[in-house]
Design a protein around this motif. Structure first.
Motif, short mmCIF file in Angstrom:
data_model
loop_
_atom_site.label_atom_id
_atom_site.label_comp_id
_atom_site.label_asym_id
_atom_site.label_seq_id
_atom_site.Cartn_x
_atom_site.Cartn_y
_atom_site.Cartn_z
N SER A 38 0.85 -1.18 0.00
CA SER A 38 0.00 0.00 0.00
C SER A 38 0.89 1.24 0.00
CB SER A 38 -0.90 0.00 1.25
OG SER A 38 -1.58 1.23 1.38
N TRP A 72 -3.54 5.04 0.94
CA TRP A 72 -3.01 4.62 2.24
C TRP A 72 -3.95 3.61 2.90
CZ3 TRP A 72 1.45 4.10 3.93
CH2 TRP A 72 1.76 4.04 5.29
N GLY A 73 -3.42 2.41 3.13
CA GLY A 73 -4.21 1.34 3.73
C GLY A 73 -4.92 0.47 2.72
N LYS A 139 -0.11 -6.58 4.82
CA LYS A 139 -0.10 -5.42 3.92
C LYS A 139 0.99 -4.46 4.37
CE LYS A 139 -4.15 -4.08 2.60
NZ LYS A 139 -5.50 -3.47 2.61
N GLY A 141 2.70 -0.89 4.17
CA GLY A 141 2.42 0.49 3.81
C GLY A 141 3.71 1.30 3.72
N TYR A 218 1.23 10.89 7.45
CA TYR A 218 0.87 9.47 7.59
C TYR A 218 1.26 8.95 8.97
CZ TYR A 218 0.47 10.57 2.77
OH TYR A 218 0.12 11.22 1.61
N GLY A 249 -5.29 3.50 8.34
CA GLY A 249 -5.33 2.26 7.56
C GLY A 249 -6.10 1.14 8.22
#
Length: 359
Positions: A38, A72-73, A139, A141, A218, A249
């Motif tokens: 991501s 994002w996420g 996942k 990021g 972020y 996220g």
């Protein structure tokens, strides 16, 4: 004779420990899991190399993953793997190229394997089916300034399990492997960012009117608050379920006993009327009037690129993180409208920057 007996005893103890060790290794539970990437829509990242590492398997990443900026996420690409069940990973390593910053970042980090394994074993209850499920995806990021976040994911739920800091590094064309040579072409980053296919009109509008978000945003999105939704409905209507997606996220079905959570950018409220008919009230916190048509109708509830500019985000960040916050939502099913305000102690702020869809 005494010495021989001692040798036999020592050998017996050694083999006993070896047997127990082997049995423990065999007993380590394995799971079906995969990996994905991501990155923010406005900060595209080019993948160079990496891996999610378990004792018996490494889920690999390299230049074939290309440019990632699904939001994002949000989930990026996925690769099929031949191995069906793997141990829980214990390490993450990653190297990537930040196109906007024109920098390579790299790092290797140990994961909290005990914590991750506990989450996989405990799983969660699917609120739609009532059945126990567990996580299926790791996942990764990638954010500006070398920030990296790791989430575990399954349909309807995503949790952060780690946040790390990479360091910038220099990779030359001479050092790069063959499939990554394209990253070192003249002005590759600048030309890639000009691509009409890389960024949506929503992202381009954000960049042209307000510039890039602060690279630290972020990390700031990870701040958590003690918030709860307070839904006001007409007589006879009932709340059945509330689902949220947060700017850090994470997403999940809301529950009263949950710990602090990051600021939500999306709330979905399932309600029923007097006759038991279900209705949905969806709230998207953005200033962009086209967000719903350009994203949600296409099945993409992505974090709005202007979320840091909304009164939802700005009001939350003006509140204390230690005091509870009520998200007061007044739903009028008859005229399909909703009002939203935030309240902490005696301080109440009416919100304007949101889209409501009631159906």
């Amino acid at each position: 004779m005494g010495i021989n007996k001692l040798k036999i005893l020592v050998l017996f103890i050694f083999y006993s420990f070896s047997l127990v060790s082997c049995q423990n290794k065999k007993m380590e539970e394995k799971y079906n899991w995969s990996g994905t990437i991501s990155a923010p829509q406005e900060y595209p990242m080019e993948i160079y190399s990496g891996g999610i590492i378990a004792n018996d398997f490494t889920y690999p990443f390299d230049a074939i993953w290309g440019t990632q900026n699904t939001g994002w996420g949000n989930e990026g690409s996925k690769m099929n793997v031949a191995t069906k069940k793997m141990e829980i990973p214990h390490q993450l390593e990653f190297t990537w190229y930040s196109l906007v910053e024109e920098k390579f970042y790299t790092g290797k980090w140990n994961l909290d394997k005990i914590k991750i394994e506990q989450l996989f074993k405990e799983g969660f209850i699917d609120t739609d089916t009532g059945k126990k499920q567990t996580y299926t995806t790791f996942k990764i990021g990638l954010a500006p300034k070398g920030k990296i976040v790791l989430w575990i994911n399954a349909p309807g739920v995503q949790k952060e399990i780690g946040s790390f800091q990479a360091h910038d590094t220099i990779i030359t064309k001479a050092q790069a492997y063959e499939n990554a040579q394209y990253m070192f072409e003249n002005d590759y980053a600048k030309e890639r960012l000009k691509s009409d296919f890389l960024m949506t009109s929503e992202v381009k509008n954000r960049l042209s009117t307000s510039g890039y978000p602060d690279p630290s945003i972020y990390e700031n999105f990870r701040k958590k608050y003690s918030w709860k939704p307070v839904v006001e409905l007409p007589s006879g209507f009932k709340i059945k379920k509330i689902f949220f997606m947060a700017c850090n996220g994470e997403y999940d079905t809301y529950a009263e006993n949950q710990n602090k959570k990051a600021i939500p950018y999306y709330l979905s409220i399932v309600i029923s009327d007097v006759a038991g008919k279900e209705l949905g009230a969806n709230l998207f916190f953005t200033k962009d009037e086209k967000y719903y048509e350009e994203n949600v109708l296409k099945g993409n509830n992505v974090l709005p690129t202007d979320f840091d500019l909304t009164d939802m985000y700005k009001t939350f960040t003006s509140f204390s993180q230690t005091e509870p916050v009520d998200i007061i939502i007044k739903v009028n099913p008859e005229n399909k409208s909703a009002d939203v305000s935030l309240k902490q102690k005696e301080n109440s702020i009416q919100l304007k920057n949101f889209i409501s869809k009631i159906y």
